[in-house]
Design an enzyme around this catalytic site. Structure first.
Site, PDB file in Angstrom:
ATOM      1  N   CYS A 122       0.859  -1.186   0.000  1.00 60.22           N
ATOM      2  CA  CYS A 122       0.000   0.000   0.000  1.00 60.22           C
ATOM      3  C   CYS A 122       0.891   1.230   0.000  1.00 60.22           C
ATOM      4  CB  CYS A 122      -0.935   0.012   1.199  1.00 60.22           C
ATOM      5  SG  CYS A 122      -0.104  -0.039   2.787  1.00 60.22           S
ATOM      6  N   GLN A 123       0.528   2.215  -0.802  1.00 59.87           N
ATOM      7  CA  GLN A 123       1.383   3.391  -0.978  1.00 59.87           C
ATOM      8  C   GLN A 123       0.618   4.703  -0.881  1.00 59.87           C
ATOM      9  OE1 GLN A 123       3.442   3.003  -4.710  1.00 59.87           O
ATOM     10  NE2 GLN A 123       3.794   0.845  -4.426  1.00 59.87           N
TER      11      GLN A 123
END
EC number: 2.1.1.37
Length: 417
Positions: A86-87
């Protein structure tokens, strides 16, 4: 027919989470991973389950369940585990699960909500539990609640060294459970202060390999009889002992693979010699291991299309060289019978991306308790032999094996140094 509980490993990589869960008593009925080379390694080590080489966003839950049924498992899934990347963290107040960069987290949530396992384990970077990222975490927990899942609170960041790994490596862990089932607990620390077992050290994990020169280029393998599987190293034995005694039996040839390293220049060797244990070598910025200490966090390095050839590797405490793939595997608590890709770059990438198996085992054992599994009665199978040549496949060959496009993972560009 197996009498073990059934787990699915999403974003499985080479299988660190899978290995720990199998050691706890689970069968890994399925794994999902997009990288064709990682998939080959997982398939080699877990041939009894189905390895799905596919973008998870293109995989339906029905396809996943059908593939498990085809392998002879029932569709009543006990556990789903995985760590989706996740970014994206947008401004507070916006729905962050809708951020395209968080699509893989959404896909993990989708699979759990549709498959309806009894429990789930979600692992990720520690930073998700801090600062503005907490908004994203709370949003995720709310979405799980809509699918009738509770998350064990308070959420914890666990350090694998406190569960027996000779490496400081912290991961955020969410443990979820269906609301009609017993609530699990986070596993208690087994190592550290307060009358617990002492931390396992670097030398306790890799000391016996120090007497054997690393292979440069071709991996000729080491006769397992030359290695010392006493004390902590019992867990790494070629014939499945200690922490891995509940694992299915792999057919091994008593050869330990992966003690491969790089050719260093005389200047590098001199600098490595001059660096003190627990210090960072000034030019390479590599950390030098201390024999009576624990390793720094082993990393996978940058993505292949960003120029990385090998991940940054620690310097051996006794010999002026970087550690070998097998030494890294030991520091990550992989046993010597577990296989990796035969090249340095892929091998270190697989280890650096993997969940530490002993931490995964501790998590799995807590779920096993809630499932009331009698570990004395579970079956241990002798697994079929898989052709080891697949461990040397390049990306083109691996993609052809899985019948997927060869550009699913960007090609590597080598740095000129």
């Amino acid at each position: 027919m197996s009498n073990r509980p059934i787990a699915i490993d999403l974003f499985s990589g080479c299988g660190g989470m899978s290995l720990g869960l199998e050691a706890a008593g689970f069968d890994i009925a399925a794994s999902v991973e997009i990288d064709p080379i990682h998939c080959l390694v997982h398939h080699y080590n877990f041939p009894y389950g189905v390895t799905i080489c596919q973008d998870i966003s293109q995989l339906s839950s029905q396809e996943l369940l059908n593939s498990i049924t085809h392998k002879g498992f029932n569709r009543n899934i006990d556990l789903i585990a995985g760590g989706p990347p996740c970014q994206g963290f947008s401004q507070i107040g916006k729905r962050q699960l809708d951020d395209p960069r968080n699509q893989l987290v959404f896909e993990y949530l989708r699979i759990v909500s549709e498959v309806k396992p009894k429990y789930f384990i979600f692992e990720n970077v520690p930073g998700m539990a801090t600062g503005k990222h907490q908004h994203f975490l709370n949003e995720l927990i709310t979405e799980f609640a809509k699918s009738d899942y509770s998350v064990v609170q308070p959420i914890k960041v666990l350090d694998a060294s406190l569960y027996g790994a000779p490496q400081k490596r912290k991961r955020l862990i969410l443990i979820g459970y269906r609301k009609d089932l017993p609530k699990p607990k986070y596993p208690a620390y087994t190592h550290g202060d307060n009358n617990l077992q002492p931390l396992n050290t670097v030398s306790s994990a890799i000391g016996d390999l120090s007497n054997i020169s690393v292979f440069i280029g071709d991996d000729w393998g080491i006769d397992a009889q030359k290695l010392d599987y006493s004390q902590f190293r019992e867990n790494f034995a070629i014939d499945q002992q200690g922490k891995y005694s509940l694992c299915h039996q792999r057919v091994v040839d008593n050869i330990v693979w992966g003690h491969i390293g790089s050719m260093h220049t005389e200047k590098s060797i001199k600098r490595f010699k001059q660096t003190l244990p627990s210090d960072i070598e000034k030019v390479s910025r590599f950390f030098k291991l201390a024999p009576d200490g624990i390793s720094n966090t082993l990393r996978a390095g940058t993505a292949s299309n960003r120029g990385a050839y090998t991940a940054p590797r620690p310097i051996h405490y006794q010999i002026p060289r970087c550690i070998s793939v097998r030494e890294a595997a030991r520091l990550h608590t992989f046993p010597d019978w577990f296989q990796f890709h035969r090249t340095i770059w892929h091998g270190f990438r697989e280890i650096g991306n993997a969940v530490i198996p002993l931490l995964a085992k501790s998590l799995g054992e807590e779920i096993i308790k809630c499932l009331n599994v009698d570990l004395l009665s579970i079956k241990i199978k002798k697994l079929a032999v898989v052709d080891s040549s697949i461990l040397s496949y390049n990306m083109r060959q691996a993609s052809a094996f899985w019948q997927v496009p060869s550009d699913v993972i960007p090609k590597r560009t080598r740095l000129k140094i």
